[in-house]
Design a protein around this motif. Structure first.
Motif, mmCIF file in Angstrom:
data_model
loop_
_atom_site.group_PDB
_atom_site.id
_atom_site.type_symbol
_atom_site.label_atom_id
_atom_site.label_comp_id
_atom_site.label_asym_id
_atom_site.label_seq_id
_atom_site.Cartn_x
_atom_site.Cartn_y
_atom_site.Cartn_z
ATOM 1 N N VAL A 56 -37.210 -18.838 -18.045
ATOM 2 C CA VAL A 56 -38.290 -17.347 -18.056
ATOM 3 C C VAL A 56 -39.425 -17.891 -18.900
ATOM 4 O O VAL A 56 -39.276 -19.202 -19.294
ATOM 5 N N SER A 57 -40.159 -16.824 -18.877
ATOM 6 C CA SER A 57 -41.242 -16.739 -19.809
ATOM 7 C C SER A 57 -42.230 -15.091 -20.013
ATOM 8 O O SER A 57 -41.919 -14.476 -19.611
ATOM 9 N N ARG A 58 -41.727 -15.226 -21.647
ATOM 10 C CA ARG A 58 -42.578 -14.215 -22.144
ATOM 11 C C ARG A 58 -43.583 -14.296 -23.123
ATOM 12 O O ARG A 58 -43.335 -14.544 -23.713
ATOM 13 N N GLU A 59 -44.730 -14.289 -22.391
ATOM 14 C CA GLU A 59 -45.918 -15.221 -23.190
ATOM 15 C C GLU A 59 -46.609 -13.271 -23.745
ATOM 16 O O GLU A 59 -47.230 -13.440 -25.079
ATOM 17 N N LYS A 60 -46.573 -12.413 -23.151
ATOM 18 C CA LYS A 60 -46.921 -10.699 -23.819
ATOM 19 C C LYS A 60 -45.679 -9.606 -23.943
ATOM 20 O O LYS A 60 -44.634 -10.201 -22.660
ATOM 21 N N LYS A 61 -45.230 -8.648 -24.376
ATOM 22 C CA LYS A 61 -44.529 -8.151 -24.551
ATOM 23 C C LYS A 61 -44.719 -7.370 -23.263
ATOM 24 O O LYS A 61 -43.101 -7.127 -23.096
ATOM 25 N N GLU A 62 -45.513 -7.546 -22.313
ATOM 26 C CA GLU A 62 -44.901 -6.535 -21.187
ATOM 27 C C GLU A 62 -44.786 -7.223 -19.758
ATOM 28 O O GLU A 62 -44.622 -6.149 -19.233
ATOM 29 N N ARG A 63 -44.847 -7.839 -19.964
ATOM 30 C CA ARG A 63 -44.481 -9.059 -18.648
ATOM 31 C C ARG A 63 -43.424 -10.256 -19.430
ATOM 32 O O ARG A 63 -42.981 -10.743 -20.190
ATOM 33 N N PHE A 64 -42.246 -10.177 -18.165
ATOM 34 C CA PHE A 64 -41.386 -11.091 -18.359
ATOM 35 C C PHE A 64 -41.925 -12.166 -16.711
ATOM 36 O O PHE A 64 -41.078 -10.843 -15.986
ATOM 37 N N SER A 65 -41.365 -13.382 -16.828
ATOM 38 C CA SER A 65 -41.821 -14.101 -15.931
ATOM 39 C C SER A 65 -40.076 -15.291 -15.276
ATOM 40 O O SER A 65 -39.796 -15.440 -16.294
ATOM 41 N N LEU A 66 -39.529 -14.842 -14.021
ATOM 42 C CA LEU A 66 -38.713 -15.446 -14.067
ATOM 43 C C LEU A 66 -39.541 -16.472 -13.237
ATOM 44 O O LEU A 66 -40.475 -16.093 -12.208
ATOM 45 N N ILE A 67 -38.806 -17.935 -13.389
ATOM 46 C CA ILE A 67 -39.623 -19.136 -12.697
ATOM 47 C C ILE A 67 -38.186 -19.864 -12.007
ATOM 48 O O ILE A 67 -37.530 -20.561 -13.000
ATOM 49 N N LEU A 68 -38.395 -20.451 -10.513
ATOM 50 C CA LEU A 68 -37.405 -20.870 -9.832
ATOM 51 C C LEU A 68 -38.078 -22.291 -10.190
ATOM 52 O O LEU A 68 -38.796 -22.524 -8.515
ATOM 53 N N GLU A 69 -37.477 -23.598 -10.237
ATOM 54 C CA GLU A 69 -38.536 -24.942 -10.927
ATOM 55 C C GLU A 69 -38.565 -25.461 -9.342
ATOM 56 O O GLU A 69 -39.803 -26.261 -9.170
ATOM 57 N N SER A 70 -37.923 -25.294 -8.903
ATOM 58 C CA SER A 70 -37.227 -25.616 -7.169
ATOM 59 C C SER A 70 -36.733 -25.354 -6.196
ATOM 60 O O SER A 70 -35.264 -25.496 -6.618
ATOM 61 N N ALA A 71 -37.155 -24.198 -5.447
ATOM 62 C CA ALA A 71 -36.233 -23.294 -4.950
ATOM 63 C C ALA A 71 -35.223 -23.844 -4.124
ATOM 64 O O ALA A 71 -35.489 -24.900 -3.586
ATOM 65 N N LEU A 117 -40.621 -12.174 -0.379
ATOM 66 C CA LEU A 117 -40.411 -12.983 -0.799
ATOM 67 C C LEU A 117 -40.442 -14.670 0.225
ATOM 68 O O LEU A 117 -38.858 -14.479 0.059
ATOM 69 N N VAL A 118 -40.754 -15.188 1.477
ATOM 70 C CA VAL A 118 -40.049 -16.390 1.436
ATOM 71 C C VAL A 118 -40.868 -17.575 1.148
ATOM 72 O O VAL A 118 -42.003 -17.608 1.011
ATOM 73 N N LYS A 119 -40.124 -18.286 0.867
ATOM 74 C CA LYS A 119 -40.551 -19.974 0.629
ATOM 75 C C LYS A 119 -39.312 -21.167 0.998
ATOM 76 O O LYS A 119 -38.651 -20.690 1.217
ATOM 77 N N ARG A 120 -40.093 -21.619 0.255
ATOM 78 C CA ARG A 120 -39.308 -23.438 0.564
ATOM 79 C C ARG A 120 -39.164 -24.137 -0.075
ATOM 80 O O ARG A 120 -39.102 -23.770 -1.142
ATOM 81 N N THR A 121 -38.076 -25.024 0.853
ATOM 82 C CA THR A 121 -36.766 -25.314 -0.560
ATOM 83 C C THR A 121 -38.106 -25.635 -1.158
ATOM 84 O O THR A 121 -38.601 -27.105 -0.008
ATOM 85 N N GLY A 122 -37.576 -25.976 -2.102
ATOM 86 C CA GLY A 122 -37.964 -27.496 -3.174
ATOM 87 C C GLY A 122 -39.897 -26.807 -4.260
ATOM 88 O O GLY A 122 -40.301 -27.255 -4.661
ATOM 89 N N GLU A 123 -39.552 -25.734 -3.282
ATOM 90 C CA GLU A 123 -41.072 -24.996 -3.823
ATOM 91 C C GLU A 123 -41.454 -24.701 -5.398
ATOM 92 O O GLU A 123 -39.628 -23.581 -5.660
ATOM 93 N N LYS A 124 -42.208 -23.869 -6.294
ATOM 94 C CA LYS A 124 -41.493 -23.902 -7.485
ATOM 95 C C LYS A 124 -42.288 -21.745 -7.182
ATOM 96 O O LYS A 124 -43.453 -21.727 -6.832
ATOM 97 N N VAL A 125 -41.371 -21.231 -7.864
ATOM 98 C CA VAL A 125 -41.606 -20.021 -8.154
ATOM 99 C C VAL A 125 -41.385 -19.268 -8.160
ATOM 100 O O VAL A 125 -40.806 -19.376 -9.596
ATOM 101 N N PHE A 126 -42.642 -18.243 -9.258
ATOM 102 C CA PHE A 126 -43.263 -17.481 -10.390
ATOM 103 C C PHE A 126 -42.534 -15.613 -9.576
ATOM 104 O O PHE A 126 -42.970 -15.316 -8.456
ATOM 105 N N LEU A 127 -41.950 -15.451 -10.201
ATOM 106 C CA LEU A 127 -41.302 -13.751 -10.309
ATOM 107 C C LEU A 127 -42.097 -13.111 -10.924
ATOM 108 O O LEU A 127 -41.120 -13.334 -12.861
ATOM 109 N N GLU A 128 -42.166 -12.259 -11.312
ATOM 110 C CA GLU A 128 -43.316 -11.291 -12.200
ATOM 111 C C GLU A 128 -42.809 -9.824 -12.738
ATOM 112 O O GLU A 128 -42.445 -9.492 -11.595
ATOM 113 N N CYS A 129 -41.696 -9.917 -13.409
ATOM 114 C CA CYS A 129 -41.741 -8.225 -14.087
ATOM 115 C C CYS A 129 -42.926 -7.453 -15.028
ATOM 116 O O CYS A 129 -43.966 -8.195 -16.200
#
Lengths: 114, 115
Positions: A66-81, A11-23
Protein backbone atom coordinates in the motif's frame (compact mmCIF):
# COMPACT_ATOMS: atom_id res chain seq x y z
CA UNK A 1 -22.07 13.25 3.28
CA UNK A 2 -18.83 11.35 3.43
CA UNK A 3 -17.73 10.20 0.06
CA UNK A 4 -15.26 7.39 -0.60
CA UNK A 5 -14.47 6.80 -4.24
CA UNK A 6 -12.53 4.04 -5.90
CA UNK A 7 -10.82 4.52 -9.23
CA UNK A 8 -12.49 1.65 -11.06
CA UNK A 9 -15.63 -0.42 -10.58
CA UNK A 10 -14.38 -3.22 -12.80
CA UNK A 11 -10.83 -4.12 -13.76
CA UNK A 12 -9.39 -6.95 -15.81
CA UNK A 13 -5.66 -7.61 -15.65
CA UNK A 14 -3.30 -10.31 -16.78
CA UNK A 15 -1.24 -12.55 -14.52
CA UNK A 16 2.04 -10.91 -13.61
CA UNK A 17 0.88 -7.34 -14.21
CA UNK A 18 1.37 -4.67 -11.58
CA UNK A 19 -2.03 -3.38 -10.50
CA UNK A 20 -2.92 -0.16 -8.71
CA UNK A 21 -6.25 0.33 -6.96
CA UNK A 22 -6.90 3.87 -5.84
CA UNK A 23 -9.15 5.10 -3.07
CA UNK A 24 -9.95 8.71 -2.24
CA UNK A 25 -12.01 10.09 0.65
CA UNK A 26 -13.19 13.65 1.02
CA UNK A 27 -13.73 13.90 4.79
CA UNK A 28 -10.21 14.40 6.09
CA UNK A 29 -10.31 11.01 7.80
CA UNK A 30 -7.12 9.79 9.41
CA UNK A 31 -7.71 6.06 9.02
CA UNK A 32 -8.13 4.19 5.79
CA UNK A 33 -8.55 0.49 5.09
CA UNK A 34 -8.35 -1.99 2.25
CA UNK A 35 -10.47 -5.15 2.40
CA UNK A 36 -10.88 -8.08 0.15
CA UNK A 37 -14.33 -9.67 -0.12
CA UNK A 38 -14.87 -13.22 -1.33
CA UNK A 39 -18.08 -15.28 -1.26
CA UNK A 40 -18.44 -17.17 2.00
CA UNK A 41 -15.40 -15.48 3.54
CA UNK A 42 -16.81 -12.05 4.29
CA UNK A 43 -14.46 -9.07 4.46
CA UNK A 44 -10.82 -9.64 5.24
CA UNK A 45 -8.49 -6.80 6.08
CA UNK A 46 -5.46 -6.48 3.83
CA UNK A 47 -3.81 -3.28 5.10
CA UNK A 48 -4.77 -0.16 6.96
CA UNK A 49 -3.25 3.24 7.51
CA UNK A 50 -3.76 5.62 10.41
CA UNK A 51 -1.73 8.53 9.07
CA UNK A 52 0.13 9.68 6.01
CA UNK A 53 3.04 7.36 5.20
CA UNK A 54 1.96 5.01 8.01
CA UNK A 55 0.69 1.53 7.28
CA UNK A 56 -0.07 -1.63 9.16
CA UNK A 57 -0.61 -5.16 7.91
CA UNK A 58 -4.00 -6.66 8.27
CA UNK A 59 -4.93 -10.32 8.20
CA UNK A 60 -3.96 -11.13 4.61
CA UNK A 61 -1.18 -8.78 3.42
CA UNK A 62 0.74 -11.31 1.36
CA UNK A 63 1.00 -10.31 -2.28
CA UNK A 64 -0.11 -6.74 -1.60
CA UNK A 65 1.45 -3.43 -0.67
CA UNK A 66 0.00 0.00 0.00
CA UNK A 67 0.91 3.63 -0.33
CA UNK A 68 -0.40 6.69 1.48
CA UNK A 69 1.38 9.83 0.35
CA UNK A 70 -1.58 12.15 0.96
CA UNK A 71 -4.18 12.00 3.67
CA UNK A 72 -7.09 11.61 1.30
CA UNK A 73 -5.62 8.89 -0.90
CA UNK A 74 -4.82 5.25 -0.10
CA UNK A 75 -3.54 2.98 -2.84
CA UNK A 76 -3.46 -0.80 -2.92
CA UNK A 77 -0.77 -2.34 -5.10
CA UNK A 78 -0.62 -5.86 -6.43
CA UNK A 79 3.05 -6.19 -7.34
CA UNK A 80 2.52 -9.19 -9.62
CA UNK A 81 -1.13 -10.07 -10.01
CA UNK A 82 -2.14 -13.69 -9.74
CA UNK A 83 -5.43 -15.44 -10.48
CA UNK A 84 -6.06 -16.05 -6.77
CA UNK A 85 -6.25 -12.28 -6.33
CA UNK A 86 -9.42 -12.16 -8.40
CA UNK A 87 -11.84 -10.63 -5.92
CA UNK A 88 -13.89 -7.63 -4.86
CA UNK A 89 -11.75 -4.97 -3.19
CA UNK A 90 -13.34 -2.49 -0.81
CA UNK A 91 -11.81 0.66 0.59
CA UNK A 92 -13.05 2.35 3.77
CA UNK A 93 -12.19 5.39 5.84
CA UNK A 94 -12.77 6.40 9.44
CA UNK A 95 -12.17 9.42 11.60
CA UNK A 96 -10.36 8.99 14.87
CA UNK A 97 -12.18 11.94 16.36
CA UNK A 98 -15.11 11.41 18.69
CA UNK A 99 -16.50 7.94 19.22
CA UNK A 100 -18.08 7.25 15.89
CA UNK A 101 -15.89 4.36 14.79
CA UNK A 102 -18.07 4.13 11.73
CA UNK A 103 -16.20 3.01 8.66
CA UNK A 104 -17.39 4.55 5.41
CA UNK A 105 -17.05 2.33 2.38
CA UNK A 106 -16.42 2.95 -1.27
CA UNK A 107 -18.42 1.14 -3.98
CA UNK A 108 -15.75 -1.50 -4.51
CA UNK A 109 -13.53 -2.61 -7.39
CA UNK A 110 -14.17 -6.02 -8.88
CA UNK A 111 -10.80 -7.23 -10.10
CA UNK A 112 -10.42 -10.17 -12.46
CA UNK A 113 -6.95 -11.55 -13.10
CA UNK A 114 -6.71 -13.79 -16.15
CA UNK B 1 -9.21 -13.16 19.88
CA UNK B 2 -12.23 -11.33 18.64
CA UNK B 3 -14.55 -13.13 16.28
CA UNK B 4 -17.98 -12.74 14.79
CA UNK B 5 -20.32 -15.54 13.81
CA UNK B 6 -23.31 -15.20 11.55
CA UNK B 7 -24.79 -18.69 11.64
CA UNK B 8 -27.09 -18.27 8.66
CA UNK B 9 -25.46 -18.06 5.26
CA UNK B 10 -28.70 -17.55 3.35
CA UNK B 11 -32.23 -16.73 4.52
CA UNK B 12 -35.38 -16.43 2.44
CA UNK B 13 -38.45 -14.64 3.77
CA UNK B 14 -41.72 -13.58 2.23
CA UNK B 15 -42.39 -9.93 1.67
CA UNK B 16 -44.22 -8.52 4.67
CA UNK B 17 -42.91 -11.19 7.02
CA UNK B 18 -40.71 -10.42 9.99
CA UNK B 19 -36.97 -10.90 9.88
CA UNK B 20 -34.27 -11.75 12.37
CA UNK B 21 -30.62 -12.13 11.41
CA UNK B 22 -28.37 -13.61 14.03
CA UNK B 23 -24.96 -12.40 15.13
CA UNK B 24 -22.79 -13.76 17.92
CA UNK B 25 -19.46 -12.31 18.90
CA UNK B 26 -16.50 -13.32 20.97
CA UNK B 27 -14.74 -10.54 22.82
CA UNK B 28 -13.33 -10.05 26.29
CA UNK B 29 -15.33 -6.95 27.08
CA UNK B 30 -18.26 -5.11 25.58
CA UNK B 31 -17.29 -4.25 22.04
CA UNK B 32 -18.62 -1.73 19.61
CA UNK B 33 -21.18 -3.50 17.41
CA UNK B 34 -22.33 -2.72 13.90
CA UNK B 35 -24.64 -3.99 11.20
CA UNK B 36 -23.87 -3.14 7.58
CA UNK B 37 -25.88 -3.90 4.44
CA UNK B 38 -24.50 -4.49 0.96
CA UNK B 39 -26.74 -4.34 -2.08
CA UNK B 40 -25.55 -6.28 -5.14
CA UNK B 41 -22.47 -4.73 -6.68
CA UNK B 42 -22.26 -1.99 -4.07
CA UNK B 43 -20.15 -1.06 -1.08
CA UNK B 44 -21.30 -1.44 2.51
CA UNK B 45 -23.75 0.93 4.15
CA UNK B 46 -24.11 1.26 7.91
CA UNK B 47 -27.54 0.23 9.20
CA UNK B 48 -26.98 0.79 12.90
CA UNK B 49 -24.40 0.69 15.66
CA UNK B 50 -24.20 0.07 19.39
CA UNK B 51 -21.70 1.74 21.67
CA UNK B 52 -23.36 1.96 25.06
CA UNK B 53 -26.64 2.77 26.77
CA UNK B 54 -29.97 1.43 25.58
CA UNK B 55 -29.46 -2.10 24.35
CA UNK B 56 -32.16 -1.77 21.70
CA UNK B 57 -30.78 0.25 18.83
CA UNK B 58 -32.78 1.76 16.01
CA UNK B 59 -31.29 2.11 12.58
CA UNK B 60 -32.15 3.18 9.09
CA UNK B 61 -34.70 1.53 6.81
CA UNK B 62 -36.80 0.33 9.76
CA UNK B 63 -34.16 -2.01 11.18
CA UNK B 64 -33.36 -2.48 14.84
CA UNK B 65 -30.92 -4.62 16.79
CA UNK B 66 -30.70 -5.73 20.38
CA UNK B 67 -27.48 -6.18 22.30
CA UNK B 68 -27.66 -9.07 24.76
CA UNK B 69 -24.53 -9.25 26.84
CA UNK B 70 -25.43 -12.58 28.45
CA UNK B 71 -25.77 -14.22 25.06
CA UNK B 72 -22.95 -12.29 23.32
CA UNK B 73 -25.44 -11.53 20.60
CA UNK B 74 -26.47 -8.56 18.50
CA UNK B 75 -29.35 -9.77 16.34
CA UNK B 76 -30.85 -7.62 13.62
CA UNK B 77 -34.64 -7.42 13.24
CA UNK B 78 -37.24 -5.90 11.01
CA UNK B 79 -40.99 -6.32 11.59
CA UNK B 80 -42.00 -6.32 7.92
CA UNK B 81 -39.57 -7.03 5.11
CA UNK B 82 -39.76 -5.21 1.78
CA UNK B 83 -38.49 -6.59 -1.53
CA UNK B 84 -35.83 -3.87 -1.54
CA UNK B 85 -34.30 -5.37 1.61
CA UNK B 86 -32.86 -8.23 -0.44
CA UNK B 87 -29.11 -7.83 0.11
CA UNK B 88 -26.23 -9.20 2.11
CA UNK B 89 -25.93 -8.23 5.75
CA UNK B 90 -22.75 -8.10 7.76
CA UNK B 91 -22.30 -7.90 11.50
CA UNK B 92 -19.04 -6.38 12.78
CA UNK B 93 -17.32 -5.79 16.10
CA UNK B 94 -14.69 -3.25 17.08
CA UNK B 95 -12.45 -2.98 20.09
CA UNK B 96 -13.04 -0.26 22.65
CA UNK B 97 -10.14 1.97 23.48
CA UNK B 98 -8.26 1.56 20.25
CA UNK B 99 -7.74 4.51 18.00
CA UNK B 100 -7.43 2.65 14.78
CA UNK B 101 -11.06 1.65 14.42
CA UNK B 102 -10.38 -1.82 13.09
CA UNK B 103 -13.45 -3.99 12.71
CA UNK B 104 -13.88 -7.75 12.57
CA UNK B 105 -16.63 -8.76 10.17
CA UNK B 106 -18.82 -11.82 10.11
CA UNK B 107 -19.06 -13.78 6.88
CA UNK B 108 -22.42 -12.31 6.03
CA UNK B 109 -26.01 -13.45 5.65
CA UNK B 110 -27.63 -13.18 2.25
CA UNK B 111 -31.30 -12.25 2.41
CA UNK B 112 -33.70 -13.19 -0.37
CA UNK B 113 -37.27 -11.87 -0.37
CA UNK B 114 -40.12 -13.81 -1.93
CA UNK B 115 -43.00 -11.84 -3.45
Amino acid sequence: DVKVTQSSRYLVKRTGEKVFLECVQDMDHENMFWYRQDPGLGLRLIYFSYDVKMKEKGDIPEGYSVSREKKERFSLILESASTNQTSMYLCASLTQGGFSYEQYFGPGTRLTVT
Amino acid sequence: AQSVTQPDIHITVSEGASLELRCNYSYGATPYLFWYVQSPGQGLQLLLKYFSGDTLVQGIKGFEAEFKRSQSSFNLRKPSVHWSDAAEYFCAVGARGGSQGNLIFGKGTKLSVKP
